[in-house]
Design an enzyme around this catalytic site. Sequence first.
Site, PDB file in Angstrom:
ATOM      1  N   ASP A 331       0.861  -1.173   0.000  1.00  0.00           N
ATOM      2  CA  ASP A 331       0.000   0.000   0.000  1.00  0.00           C
ATOM      3  C   ASP A 331       0.910   1.240   0.000  1.00  0.00           C
ATOM      4  O   ASP A 331       2.131   1.144   0.045  1.00  0.00           O
ATOM      5  CB  ASP A 331      -0.940  -0.039   1.216  1.00  0.00           C
ATOM      6  CG  ASP A 331      -2.174   0.820   1.000  1.00  0.00           C
ATOM      7  OD1 ASP A 331      -3.213   0.550   1.602  1.00  0.00           O
ATOM      8  OD2 ASP A 331      -2.086   1.785   0.188  1.00  0.00           O
ATOM      9  N   GLU A 531     -10.650   6.803   4.131  1.00  0.00           N
ATOM     10  CA  GLU A 531      -9.702   6.140   5.010  1.00  0.00           C
ATOM     11  C   GLU A 531      -9.862   6.576   6.467  1.00  0.00           C
ATOM     12  O   GLU A 531     -10.968   6.863   6.907  1.00  0.00           O
ATOM     13  CB  GLU A 531      -8.274   6.341   4.483  1.00  0.00           C
ATOM     14  CG  GLU A 531      -8.117   5.829   3.038  1.00  0.00           C
ATOM     15  CD  GLU A 531      -6.692   5.748   2.572  1.00  0.00           C
ATOM     16  OE1 GLU A 531      -6.441   6.068   1.411  1.00  0.00           O
ATOM     17  OE2 GLU A 531      -5.821   5.336   3.362  1.00  0.00           O
TER      18      GLU A 531
END
Length: 638
Positions: A331, A531
């Site tokens: 990521d 997020e």
Amino acid sequence: MKRLFAVLLLSLTILTACGPAAEAEETPVLLDQPELEELEGSPEPKAPKEPVYLNSDLPAEERAEDLLSRMTLEEKVGQMTLIEKSSITPDGVEEYFIGGVLSGGGGTPSPNTTEAWAEMVDSYQEGALATRLGIPIIYGVDAVHGHNNLKGAVIFPHNIGLGATGDLDLVYRIGAATAEEMAATNIYWNYAPAIPVVQDIRWGRTYESYGEVTGLVTQLGKAYLEGLQGDDLSDPLTALGTPKHYIGDGATIWGSSMTGSYQLDQGVMTATEEEIREKYLLPYQAAIDAGALSVMVSFSSWQDTKMHAHKCLVTDVLKGELGFEGFVVSDWGGLDQVNGNYYRAVVESINAGIDMNMVPYSATKFINAMLEAVENGDISEERVDDAVYRILLAKFKLGLFERPYSDPALFDLVGSEKNRQLAREAVAKSAVLLTNENAALPISKDSSLIFLAGEGADDIGMQCGGWTISWQGSKGAITPGTTIKDAFEGAFEGKLQYNRFGKYDNILDENGNPAVADVGIVVVAENPYAEGVGDSRDLTLPQNDLEMIERVKERSQKLVVIVMSGRPLVITEALDLADAWVAVWLPGTEGDGVADVIFGDAPFVGKTPFTWPASMDQLPLGSYDTEPLFPFGYGLEN
Ligand code: GLC
């Protein structure tokens, strides 16, 4: 004789360059004896056959093996480097043999048009094809609900809404439509689907998930991936999916995150290995069985180890037990969190099984650390070859060597009416009817006066939520679309009075008294987030929304509340104020789908993919023994 000799020289040259020990030479192919004899009589020497890796008739596995055998260590490490487009130039792609470039959330060209996207991707591709071996880059984006960075693209409901539909065929078609609009910009790698099985809806990424139940997530994640990838990844209208974030990203514990103000996102998962296997692994098994060739690891941790450095789960389980033959991508800067010493972080993560590192800023920092680690023997050449082979295999299967550049003939696929109608269908099917007293819904189109209230009723940015045009998303007319207000005005011929705050003081009836609407409709909405920014300790309906509901109720014979949010909100206190409550999640650009169910042009079929809590005390899932407001799978039909 002279001619033959010349031919022999040619072949000898080829033989020397192609010798078994040769590595990384400019090498056509080894002419074996029959071809030499054939040459003896021919008037001109035959041009050398193309290298195996450039022969698109050969299997991807064979091509990848051949290409790998020709590469230098620098070229191999370059392939393992994925960098954000603002941190590299096309010349840099060439200089460092970069394997992947991405647009992070909001990583758009200027202007933000299909043509400009295609031109941007093509420019990086030119750099890649200028390298010695001409290995194309793979360009990635988060097209998590349509090609959502691109202005004018169709924005589909976020996954939570698709979870509410439970419709495999619909989700398959959305995957296919997303790949189409990506292809128009020459982008063939999508960091989707997210397949967390979310256990705490306070998480800011709840809306990126299909739900809280493994079976639902497994089936919908697989359907999306199959739609996105189609039957043949080399088809110019399909794209590579990336099931993410491996593993247990939706199972972290409140307050365990070490990232900024985040509470759940990037936190610690405390599940047992048995729970991981039962709850969180199945969606990945299904995705791998469906042909996944790229998986993104999670920022989360388990047993005091960052997932990015968890060799057991990444290599032994994902690649070993599950048989994953594709490549594992980190990521965004995920490697950096593994160890304060960057060199150690690289060594631990790559040895754990990361194949491509989303750096995302400094290519040379990663490349130099890699070269040093191989030099020191801290990372083996075999590990590098395994990673690069996996990356090349995906590139060959995608057909990138044969189709590296954009095709203007595809530009019109972006924002197509076909895809808008598909999104409208998804919006209608995602709506969940929670209560419906006094037959409030559907609203008759013969009504004479409707009051509409709420900021979210007329804001395409709020309607789309995070991951839209920018990373966090934003309020306002950020992209073309139909707001709920637009849709209601299109569907209802009577008088529709909209006021963002639910104030209609100046709306009088024929007697000069404050007019009373047949139906009042209030849209309560979350502001966009993405997020960990969306991690929230309190999901209770804000006081000003409560007051707005009460205001509109006073001026309406019947009252409907529409909840537009990335997760269930605590609405218990206001529930009895309205005759009907509808959850529409984050619908995207096609607000007509909301009008379709509100005015009865489509039935309510949606079922909540999350347990709907009666209070904040009932979070996380399963940590309480009181009854929720609505159970998982609840939804009235009409
Ligand atoms: C983000 C997200 C991930 C996304 C990546 C690239 O931080 O965690 O889902 O694919 O970075 O944008």
